[in-house]
Design a protein around this motif. Structure first.
Motif, PDB file in Angstrom:
ATOM      1  N   ASP A  42     -16.134 -46.407  -5.521  1.00  0.00           N
ATOM      2  CA  ASP A  42     -15.022 -45.729  -4.856  1.00  0.00           C
ATOM      3  C   ASP A  42     -14.458 -46.573  -3.713  1.00  0.00           C
ATOM      4  OD1 ASP A  42     -15.496 -42.624  -5.854  1.00  0.00           O
ATOM      5  OD2 ASP A  42     -17.353 -43.758  -5.604  1.00  0.00           O
ATOM      6  N   LYS A  43     -13.184 -46.389  -3.454  1.00  0.00           N
ATOM      7  CA  LYS A  43     -12.524 -47.026  -2.311  1.00  0.00           C
ATOM      8  C   LYS A  43     -12.803 -46.173  -1.064  1.00  0.00           C
ATOM      9  CE  LYS A  43     -10.577 -50.315  -4.594  1.00  0.00           C
ATOM     10  NZ  LYS A  43     -11.314 -51.546  -4.568  1.00  0.00           N
ATOM     11  N   PRO A  44     -12.840 -46.791   0.113  1.00  0.00           N
ATOM     12  CA  PRO A  44     -13.105 -46.031   1.333  1.00  0.00           C
ATOM     13  C   PRO A  44     -12.138 -44.860   1.518  1.00  0.00           C
ATOM     14  CG  PRO A  44     -13.059 -48.384   1.814  1.00  0.00           C
ATOM     15  CD  PRO A  44     -12.653 -48.217   0.384  1.00  0.00           C
ATOM     16  N   GLU A  45     -10.871 -45.087   1.212  1.00  0.00           N
ATOM     17  CA  GLU A  45      -9.868 -44.036   1.372  1.00  0.00           C
ATOM     18  C   GLU A  45     -10.179 -42.829   0.488  1.00  0.00           C
ATOM     19  OE1 GLU A  45      -9.135 -47.224   0.384  1.00  0.00           O
ATOM     20  OE2 GLU A  45      -8.383 -48.031   2.271  1.00  0.00           O
ATOM     21  N   GLU A  46     -10.686 -43.099  -0.724  1.00  0.00           N
ATOM     22  CA  GLU A  46     -11.035 -42.016  -1.646  1.00  0.00           C
ATOM     23  C   GLU A  46     -12.197 -41.195  -1.090  1.00  0.00           C
ATOM     24  OE1 GLU A  46      -9.975 -44.265  -5.854  1.00  0.00           O
ATOM     25  OE2 GLU A  46     -12.011 -44.394  -5.058  1.00  0.00           O
ATOM     26  N   VAL A  47     -13.193 -41.871  -0.561  1.00  0.00           N
ATOM     27  CA  VAL A  47     -14.355 -41.170  -0.010  1.00  0.00           C
ATOM     28  C   VAL A  47     -13.936 -40.335   1.202  1.00  0.00           C
ATOM     29  CG1 VAL A  47     -16.638 -41.439   1.047  1.00  0.00           C
ATOM     30  CG2 VAL A  47     -15.984 -42.889  -0.880  1.00  0.00           C
ATOM     31  N   VAL A  48     -13.108 -40.904   2.065  1.00  0.00           N
ATOM     32  CA  VAL A  48     -12.639 -40.161   3.237  1.00  0.00           C
ATOM     33  C   VAL A  48     -11.865 -38.917   2.805  1.00  0.00           C
ATOM     34  CG1 VAL A  48     -11.077 -40.246   5.223  1.00  0.00           C
ATOM     35  CG2 VAL A  48     -12.656 -42.135   4.799  1.00  0.00           C
ATOM     36  N   GLU A  49     -10.992 -39.046   1.808  1.00  0.00           N
ATOM     37  CA  GLU A  49     -10.235 -37.882   1.316  1.00  0.00           C
ATOM     38  C   GLU A  49     -11.164 -36.814   0.741  1.00  0.00           C
ATOM     39  OE1 GLU A  49      -7.065 -36.886   1.611  1.00  0.00           O
ATOM     40  OE2 GLU A  49      -6.904 -38.615   2.947  1.00  0.00           O
ATOM     41  N   LYS A  50     -12.203 -37.240   0.021  1.00  0.00           N
ATOM     42  CA  LYS A  50     -13.171 -36.280  -0.527  1.00  0.00           C
ATOM     43  C   LYS A  50     -13.909 -35.558   0.600  1.00  0.00           C
ATOM     44  CE  LYS A  50     -14.014 -38.661  -4.879  1.00  0.00           C
ATOM     45  NZ  LYS A  50     -15.024 -39.302  -5.743  1.00  0.00           N
ATOM     46  N   ILE A  51     -14.233 -36.288   1.659  1.00  0.00           N
ATOM     47  CA  ILE A  51     -14.923 -35.673   2.800  1.00  0.00           C
ATOM     48  C   ILE A  51     -14.007 -34.663   3.487  1.00  0.00           C
ATOM     49  CG2 ILE A  51     -15.896 -36.104   5.090  1.00  0.00           C
ATOM     50  CD1 ILE A  51     -16.906 -38.824   3.915  1.00  0.00           C
ATOM     51  N   ILE A  52     -12.741 -35.030   3.677  1.00  0.00           N
ATOM     52  CA  ILE A  52     -11.790 -34.115   4.315  1.00  0.00           C
ATOM     53  C   ILE A  52     -11.647 -32.846   3.479  1.00  0.00           C
ATOM     54  CG2 ILE A  52      -9.342 -33.788   4.863  1.00  0.00           C
ATOM     55  CD1 ILE A  52      -9.349 -36.801   5.692  1.00  0.00           C
ATOM     56  N   GLU A  53     -11.506 -32.996   2.156  1.00  0.00           N
ATOM     57  CA  GLU A  53     -11.371 -31.834   1.280  1.00  0.00           C
ATOM     58  C   GLU A  53     -12.640 -30.970   1.314  1.00  0.00           C
ATOM     59  OE1 GLU A  53     -10.062 -28.920  -0.980  1.00  0.00           O
ATOM     60  OE2 GLU A  53      -8.832 -30.489  -0.095  1.00  0.00           O
ATOM     61  N   TYR A  54     -13.784 -31.605   1.304  1.00  0.00           N
ATOM     62  CA  TYR A  54     -15.058 -30.877   1.387  1.00  0.00           C
ATOM     63  C   TYR A  54     -15.122 -30.055   2.678  1.00  0.00           C
ATOM     64  CZ  TYR A  54     -20.018 -30.161   2.331  1.00  0.00           C
ATOM     65  OH  TYR A  54     -21.233 -29.616   2.668  1.00  0.00           O
ATOM     66  N   ARG A  55     -14.752 -30.675   3.785  1.00  0.00           N
ATOM     67  CA  ARG A  55     -14.808 -29.979   5.077  1.00  0.00           C
ATOM     68  C   ARG A  55     -13.812 -28.828   5.126  1.00  0.00           C
ATOM     69  NH1 ARG A  55     -17.860 -32.922   8.869  1.00  0.00           N
ATOM     70  NH2 ARG A  55     -16.675 -32.162  10.651  1.00  0.00           N
ATOM     71  N   ARG A  56     -12.664 -28.983   4.469  1.00  0.00           N
ATOM     72  CA  ARG A  56     -11.702 -27.870   4.371  1.00  0.00           C
ATOM     73  C   ARG A  56     -12.307 -26.715   3.570  1.00  0.00           C
ATOM     74  NH1 ARG A  56      -6.795 -31.692   3.264  1.00  0.00           N
ATOM     75  NH2 ARG A  56      -5.956 -31.845   5.367  1.00  0.00           N
ATOM     76  N   ARG A  57     -12.949 -27.054   2.450  1.00  0.00           N
ATOM     77  CA  ARG A  57     -13.533 -26.020   1.580  1.00  0.00           C
ATOM     78  C   ARG A  57     -14.606 -25.217   2.293  1.00  0.00           C
ATOM     79  NH1 ARG A  57     -14.204 -29.946  -2.444  1.00  0.00           N
ATOM     80  NH2 ARG A  57     -16.434 -29.681  -2.239  1.00  0.00           N
ATOM     81  N   ILE A  58     -15.414 -25.875   3.118  1.00  0.00           N
ATOM     82  CA  ILE A  58     -16.488 -25.129   3.781  1.00  0.00           C
ATOM     83  C   ILE A  58     -16.040 -24.527   5.107  1.00  0.00           C
ATOM     84  CG2 ILE A  58     -18.288 -26.438   2.617  1.00  0.00           C
ATOM     85  CD1 ILE A  58     -18.799 -27.894   5.282  1.00  0.00           C
ATOM     86  N   GLY A  59     -14.766 -24.784   5.481  1.00  0.00           N
ATOM     87  CA  GLY A  59     -14.193 -24.101   6.623  1.00  0.00           C
ATOM     88  C   GLY A  59     -14.427 -24.706   7.983  1.00  0.00           C
ATOM     89  N   ILE A  60     -14.877 -25.955   8.066  1.00  0.00           N
ATOM     90  CA  ILE A  60     -15.073 -26.539   9.393  1.00  0.00           C
ATOM     91  C   ILE A  60     -13.937 -27.455   9.798  1.00  0.00           C
ATOM     92  CG2 ILE A  60     -17.562 -26.327   9.403  1.00  0.00           C
ATOM     93  CD1 ILE A  60     -17.793 -29.256   8.752  1.00  0.00           C
ATOM     94  N   TYR A  61     -13.075 -27.806   8.839  1.00  0.00           N
ATOM     95  CA  TYR A  61     -11.957 -28.700   9.161  1.00  0.00           C
ATOM     96  C   TYR A  61     -10.989 -28.058  10.152  1.00  0.00           C
ATOM     97  CZ  TYR A  61      -7.997 -31.816   8.577  1.00  0.00           C
ATOM     98  OH  TYR A  61      -6.971 -32.680   8.812  1.00  0.00           O
ATOM     99  N   LYS A  62     -10.754 -26.746  10.017  1.00  0.00           N
ATOM    100  CA  LYS A  62      -9.784 -26.086  10.887  1.00  0.00           C
ATOM    101  C   LYS A  62     -10.253 -26.056  12.352  1.00  0.00           C
ATOM    102  CE  LYS A  62     -11.579 -21.706   9.331  1.00  0.00           C
ATOM    103  NZ  LYS A  62     -11.317 -20.615   8.438  1.00  0.00           N
TER     104      LYS A  62
END
Length: 65
Positions: A42-62
């Motif tokens: 994976d490219k770093p940008e892809e991993v970062v996007e997956k992490i951001i999406e994961y954090r949104r799904r579990i509700g801590i991104y907000k």
């Protein structure tokens, strides 16, 4: 958990809260808090996007603005 693809093509699931750092040389190496290193396609940008999406799904991104 987020998925990454190892160099052999196998999908591997990691806990993004355990990633200490990422280094591209030329493949992406994830250094985990445990000291383990995981080399992925994976490219770093892809991993970062997956992490951001994961954090949104579990509700801590907000809580992070």
């Amino acid at each position: 958990m987020v998925s990454v693809t190892r160099l052999d093509g196998k999908v591997y699931w990691i806990n993004p809260h355990q990633i200490e750092s990422m280094e591209e040389n030329p493949d992406l190496t994830l250094s985990m808090l445990s000291g383990k290193k995981i080399v992925v396609r994976d490219k770093p940008e892809e991993v970062v996007e997956k992490i951001i999406e994961y954090r949104r799904r579990i509700g801590i991104y907000k809580n992070e603005t």
